[in-house]
Design a protein around this motif. Sequence first.
Motif, PDB file in Angstrom:
ATOM      1  N   LEU A 210      79.688  74.390  33.798  1.00 11.24           N
ATOM      2  CA  LEU A 210      80.329  73.426  34.696  1.00 11.24           C
ATOM      3  C   LEU A 210      81.722  73.059  34.203  1.00 11.24           C
ATOM      4  O   LEU A 210      82.678  73.003  34.981  1.00 11.24           O
ATOM      5  N   VAL A 211      81.846  72.811  32.901  1.00  7.75           N
ATOM      6  CA  VAL A 211      83.164  72.486  32.334  1.00  7.75           C
ATOM      7  C   VAL A 211      84.127  73.647  32.554  1.00  7.75           C
ATOM      8  O   VAL A 211      85.287  73.449  32.945  1.00  7.75           O
ATOM      9  N   ARG A 212      83.671  74.867  32.311  1.00  2.56           N
ATOM     10  CA  ARG A 212      84.529  76.052  32.504  1.00  2.56           C
ATOM     11  C   ARG A 212      85.032  76.138  33.939  1.00  2.56           C
ATOM     12  O   ARG A 212      86.224  76.416  34.176  1.00  2.56           O
ATOM     13  N   LEU A 213      84.167  75.890  34.900  1.00  2.00           N
ATOM     14  CA  LEU A 213      84.553  75.995  36.302  1.00  2.00           C
ATOM     15  C   LEU A 213      85.476  74.854  36.729  1.00  2.00           C
ATOM     16  O   LEU A 213      86.452  75.049  37.455  1.00  2.00           O
ATOM     17  N   ILE A 214      85.164  73.646  36.285  1.00  3.04           N
ATOM     18  CA  ILE A 214      85.955  72.484  36.700  1.00  3.04           C
ATOM     19  C   ILE A 214      87.320  72.461  36.022  1.00  3.04           C
ATOM     20  O   ILE A 214      88.281  71.892  36.548  1.00  3.04           O
ATOM     21  N   ALA A 215      87.446  73.124  34.880  1.00  2.00           N
ATOM     22  CA  ALA A 215      88.714  73.122  34.135  1.00  2.00           C
ATOM     23  C   ALA A 215      89.885  73.633  34.970  1.00  2.00           C
ATOM     24  O   ALA A 215      91.021  73.185  34.789  1.00  2.00           O
ATOM     25  N   THR A 216      89.635  74.561  35.886  1.00  2.00           N
ATOM     26  CA  THR A 216      90.710  75.091  36.724  1.00  2.00           C
ATOM     27  C   THR A 216      90.524  74.716  38.196  1.00  2.00           C
ATOM     28  O   THR A 216      91.173  75.290  39.067  1.00  2.00           O
ATOM     29  N   HIS A 217      89.653  73.768  38.452  1.00  2.00           N
ATOM     30  CA  HIS A 217      89.374  73.337  39.824  1.00  2.00           C
ATOM     31  C   HIS A 217      90.419  72.300  40.240  1.00  2.00           C
ATOM     32  O   HIS A 217      90.527  71.242  39.612  1.00  2.00           O
ATOM     33  N   PRO A 218      91.186  72.553  41.307  1.00  2.00           N
ATOM     34  CA  PRO A 218      92.245  71.608  41.683  1.00  2.00           C
ATOM     35  C   PRO A 218      91.738  70.300  42.265  1.00  2.00           C
ATOM     36  O   PRO A 218      92.481  69.314  42.320  1.00  2.00           O
ATOM     37  N   GLY A 219      90.463  70.251  42.684  1.00  2.00           N
ATOM     38  CA  GLY A 219      89.955  69.048  43.330  1.00  2.00           C
ATOM     39  C   GLY A 219      89.033  68.219  42.472  1.00  2.00           C
ATOM     40  O   GLY A 219      88.485  67.214  42.951  1.00  2.00           O
ATOM     41  N   MET A 220      88.828  68.615  41.217  1.00  2.96           N
ATOM     42  CA  MET A 220      87.924  67.879  40.330  1.00  2.96           C
ATOM     43  C   MET A 220      88.516  67.747  38.939  1.00  2.96           C
ATOM     44  O   MET A 220      89.283  68.609  38.489  1.00  2.96           O
ATOM     45  N   GLU A 221      88.134  66.668  38.258  1.00  2.00           N
ATOM     46  CA  GLU A 221      88.482  66.509  36.848  1.00  2.00           C
ATOM     47  C   GLU A 221      87.286  65.915  36.111  1.00  2.00           C
ATOM     48  O   GLU A 221      86.550  65.093  36.663  1.00  2.00           O
ATOM     49  N   VAL A 222      87.092  66.347  34.882  1.00  2.00           N
ATOM     50  CA  VAL A 222      85.982  65.857  34.080  1.00  2.00           C
ATOM     51  C   VAL A 222      86.339  64.486  33.521  1.00  2.00           C
ATOM     52  O   VAL A 222      87.299  64.336  32.761  1.00  2.00           O
ATOM     53  N   ALA A 223      85.571  63.479  33.907  1.00  2.00           N
ATOM     54  CA  ALA A 223      85.831  62.112  33.456  1.00  2.00           C
ATOM     55  C   ALA A 223      84.838  61.648  32.403  1.00  2.00           C
ATOM     56  O   ALA A 223      85.130  60.723  31.628  1.00  2.00           O
TER      57      ALA A 223
END
Length: 343
Positions: free
Chosen positions: A20-33
């Motif tokens: 999940l972290v790997r995918l969200i790292a380059t996701h323009p609409g999400m950030e890991v909080a």
Amino acid sequence: MDRPARIAILGASGYTGAELVRLIATHPGMEVAALTADRKAGMDMAEVFPHLRHLDLPKLCRISDVDFSGIDLAFCALPHATSQEVIRDLPRDLKTVDLSADFRLRDPAVYAEWYGHEHLAPALQPEAVYGLTEYYRDEIARARLVACTGCNSATGLLGLLPVVKAGVVDLDEIIIDLATGVSGAGRAPKEGTLHTEVSEGFHAYNIERHRHTAEFDQEFSLAAGRDVTVTFTPHLLPQNRGILATIYVKGAPEEIHKVLAEAYADEPFIVVLPYGEAPSTRHVRGSNFCHIGVVRDRRDGRARIFSALDNLTKGSSGQAVQNANLMLGLPETQGLMMAPLFP
């Protein structure tokens, strides 16, 4: 939403959490909080997964330390039988995507039968939407709680549901022979997944009662409008990622291929190969794609359907992000169109 969605990953120290972290790292609409882990609380993610050390991530913490008032969506990547109690105690308006088995089965009595204990959050079960995106897209977009499928389940269901619905195969003659990579067993140390126990070998496991069988029973029966019971045998592959299902059916192979090709013509992540070609796990590795092939059997009126996907991506974390995109009103493919990793 005029800013990236703020995401919490509960259970970030496992394989699906890292994916999940790997995918969200380059996701323009999400950030890991927020990232949580139990035994590893207080550690940096880089200590747990060095391949993520280049990312600026919050420290791992306990779930009780997360301020959910600032979170738009939570991924629950916790072990089975843990998610129910955790999700039960989360804010009731928090969008949640559960990657465990805890809400996949619609009937709590069926859950108790297959998982060996009573459902711990039965009041939430009616609102849980089964997370097979291609079949429950509209319900997922409106949902607060989505229960992602099992990785084996996704592989078999994607290969079979269109032909079961169309009635072009004998529903009493379906065999799913499936082989999966070791990461599907999770990161916790187990004797059966040690390198010396898995490498240079190939074996069937949970032969009589694999829990993903209950998902097959549920979804195939719904699609057919009658009880459907398949023969399912999972095998453990001596590789990290990937699932390949070989599905034996009775029906006209050309018609089966036509039904699958038409059903998935507009699906961005499902690729139906030309008739007579079979897929390989190496061609979907690290991606959110599922490749499906149909090959005739030497006996007339029988066919083999092949379905391949990456168990950690399309079979789990990628599927979860695909569902989260819908729940957050984002384009369904956002952050997920990366090409497979080869070789």
